[in-house]
Design an enzyme around this catalytic site. Structure first.
Site, PDB file in Angstrom:
ATOM      1  N   TYR A 122       0.817  -1.206   0.000  1.00  0.00           N
ATOM      2  CA  TYR A 122       0.000   0.000   0.000  1.00  0.00           C
ATOM      3  C   TYR A 122       0.861   1.271   0.000  1.00  0.00           C
ATOM      4  O   TYR A 122       0.387   2.351   0.329  1.00  0.00           O
ATOM      5  CB  TYR A 122      -0.949   0.018   1.207  1.00  0.00           C
ATOM      6  CG  TYR A 122      -2.152  -0.905   1.063  1.00  0.00           C
ATOM      7  CD1 TYR A 122      -2.272  -1.778  -0.006  1.00  0.00           C
ATOM      8  CD2 TYR A 122      -3.174  -0.890   2.000  1.00  0.00           C
ATOM      9  CE1 TYR A 122      -3.364  -2.618  -0.124  1.00  0.00           C
ATOM     10  CE2 TYR A 122      -4.272  -1.726   1.884  1.00  0.00           C
ATOM     11  CZ  TYR A 122      -4.358  -2.597   0.825  1.00  0.00           C
ATOM     12  OH  TYR A 122      -5.446  -3.426   0.702  1.00  0.00           O
ATOM     13  N   LYS A 169       4.746 -14.180   4.006  1.00  0.00           N
ATOM     14  CA  LYS A 169       4.775 -15.033   2.817  1.00  0.00           C
ATOM     15  C   LYS A 169       6.233 -15.053   2.342  1.00  0.00           C
ATOM     16  O   LYS A 169       6.550 -14.778   1.180  1.00  0.00           O
ATOM     17  CB  LYS A 169       3.825 -14.452   1.752  1.00  0.00           C
ATOM     18  CG  LYS A 169       3.435 -15.402   0.668  1.00  0.00           C
ATOM     19  CD  LYS A 169       2.619 -16.592   1.142  1.00  0.00           C
ATOM     20  CE  LYS A 169       2.527 -17.636   0.051  1.00  0.00           C
ATOM     21  NZ  LYS A 169       2.066 -18.945   0.535  1.00  0.00           N
ATOM     22  N   ASP A 207      -6.438 -21.446   9.495  1.00  0.00           N
ATOM     23  CA  ASP A 207      -6.665 -21.568  10.938  1.00  0.00           C
ATOM     24  C   ASP A 207      -7.810 -20.678  11.408  1.00  0.00           C
ATOM     25  O   ASP A 207      -8.602 -21.074  12.257  1.00  0.00           O
ATOM     26  CB  ASP A 207      -5.405 -21.131  11.717  1.00  0.00           C
ATOM     27  CG  ASP A 207      -4.303 -22.163  11.640  1.00  0.00           C
ATOM     28  OD1 ASP A 207      -4.575 -23.304  11.256  1.00  0.00           O
ATOM     29  OD2 ASP A 207      -3.153 -21.805  11.970  1.00  0.00           O
ATOM     30  N   ASP A 226      -5.094  -5.576   5.990  1.00  0.00           N
ATOM     31  CA  ASP A 226      -6.372  -5.071   5.502  1.00  0.00           C
ATOM     32  C   ASP A 226      -7.337  -6.239   5.283  1.00  0.00           C
ATOM     33  O   ASP A 226      -8.489  -6.231   5.729  1.00  0.00           O
ATOM     34  CB  ASP A 226      -6.131  -4.310   4.180  1.00  0.00           C
ATOM     35  CG  ASP A 226      -7.321  -3.463   3.780  1.00  0.00           C
ATOM     36  OD1 ASP A 226      -8.292  -3.375   4.540  1.00  0.00           O
ATOM     37  OD2 ASP A 226      -7.279  -2.888   2.662  1.00  0.00           O
TER      38      ASP A 226
END
Ligand code: NAI
Length: 332
Positions: A122, A169, A207, A226
């Site tokens: 962002y 990630k 999860d 977000d």
């Protein structure tokens, strides 16, 4: 005490007005300083986030903000992204907890989403290389990673929480999330009394769908945060109930997780609870803890009683009826 009030767009003016009624009923003497942002500000000032609004927040340090509409794909840049960046509101804090009387698949959800608010995907750095090929830059810097993870641990410590999960990630985005992960591990070393766990964001989503009660404090990059915030709101009753804060070292802007909800704007249907709870967080922040606790309790009692609730909560009431119920429980 003077606090900046930005009503925003869509349902913003409706829910912030309801919220001001609740805060007044709680007996806190706030002199609200109105400021513009959003589509309304474009009409009045020629821009969505006028300098005068930023100046007012800088002067008074704290603001309560309604949601602002951002045009999709064209027009001006997100006001929220700019506001958070310009005021260096680096930590977005969103407590997500099960509420009595709100039927959801899970009970006992009690977690906090801590989102890095100033960079990541962002950062707003997108450009066209040639027609048909666009690049978006994912900016990750060591100081920003360290301070958000440190904030998550400090928050855990002050709130009596026991575990911080860093969501990433790093297997795919090796450099950016690799750096973030490295910073998270090094900051975690400073807090040996709080458990640290690192998990790929996709596993966290799985999860959260299977058993969200296993999480305590979740910390992550801007875009991930977000998306996860809305997912978590869905676990405890939807966007109408989840509050939020954008915090920096100098300024603080409190706002609900939800947007301007154009589909129900102007109809008196919006649920004000998310903004009311954001105001409770704000009162806590400015030292009005007792009033904050009373407002939270009044919200819980209103949900338990189940009278006057808005449609998103399964009721047949409206913004006005639910606000009156909260006030009734506040002064009872
Ligand atoms: P949204 O959060 O406004 O609405 C999603 C759905 O939730 C809609 O069906 C809406 O009716 C419902 N909803 C949201 N808040 C509610 C409430 N308080 N009571 C009852 N129902 C509620 O998300 P959407 O439609 O994606 O975004 C609309 C606009 O808001 C966009 O321009 C977006 O950029 C902006 N936005 C602004 C935010 C902010 O200012 N902090 C945050 C998120 C979106």
């Amino acid at each position: 005490m003077q606090i900046v009030l930005i009503p925003g767009d869509g349902i913003g003016p409706e829910v912030t007005a309801a919220c001001c009624r609740v805060v007044a009923a709680a007996g806190v003497d706030i002199d609200w300083v109105p400021a513009d942002a959003g589509l309304g500000a474009v009409e009045k000032h020629g821009e969505p986030l006028p300098d005068v609004t930023l100046e007012l927040i800088r002067k008074h340090r704290v603001a309560l903000k309604g949601p602002c509409t951002t045009p999709v794909g064209k027009g001006f840049r997100s006001i929220n992204v700019r506001l958070r960046k310009d005021l260096d509101l680096y930590a977005s804090v969103r407590p997500v907890n099960s509420l009595p009387g709100v039927k959801t698949p899970y009970e006992n959800v009690d977690l906090v989403v801590v989102r890095e608010n100033t960079e990541g995907l962002y950062a707003g750095l997108e450009h066209q290389i040639v027609p048909g090929i666009i690049e978006s830059l994912r900016v990750i810097t060591k100081p920003a990673c360290e301070r958000i993870v440190r904030y998550a641990f400090e928050h855990a410590r002050h709130a009596g929480r026991h575990r911080v999960t860093f969501c990433h990630k790093a297997d795919v985005m090796r450099l950016t999330d690799g750096l973030f992960l490295e910073c998270a591990r090094s900051v975690a070393d400073e807090f040996p009394f709080i458990a640290f766990e690192e998990k790929p964001i996709d596993n966290v989503c799985l999860d959260l769908a299977l058993d969200p009660t296993r999480y305590d404090v979740l910390v992550m990059e801007n875009l991930f945060g977000d998306v996860i915030s809305d997912l978590c709101a869905g676990l405890v009753g939807g966007l109408g109930v989840v509050p939020g804060a954008n915090l920096g070292s100098r300024y603080a802007v409190f706002e609900a997780v939800h947007g301007s909800a154009p589909d129900i704007a102007g109809q008196g249907k919006a649920n004000p609870i998310a903004v009311v709870r954001s105001a409770a967080m704000m009162l806590d922040h400015v030292g009005e803890r007792a009033a904050a606790v009373r407002i939270e309790r009044a919200v819980v009692k209103t949900l338990q009683a189940g009278v006057g609730l808005t449609r998103d909560l399964g009721g047949t009431g409206n913004t006005d009826s639910i606000t009156s119920e909260i006030i009734k429980h506040l002064v009872a």
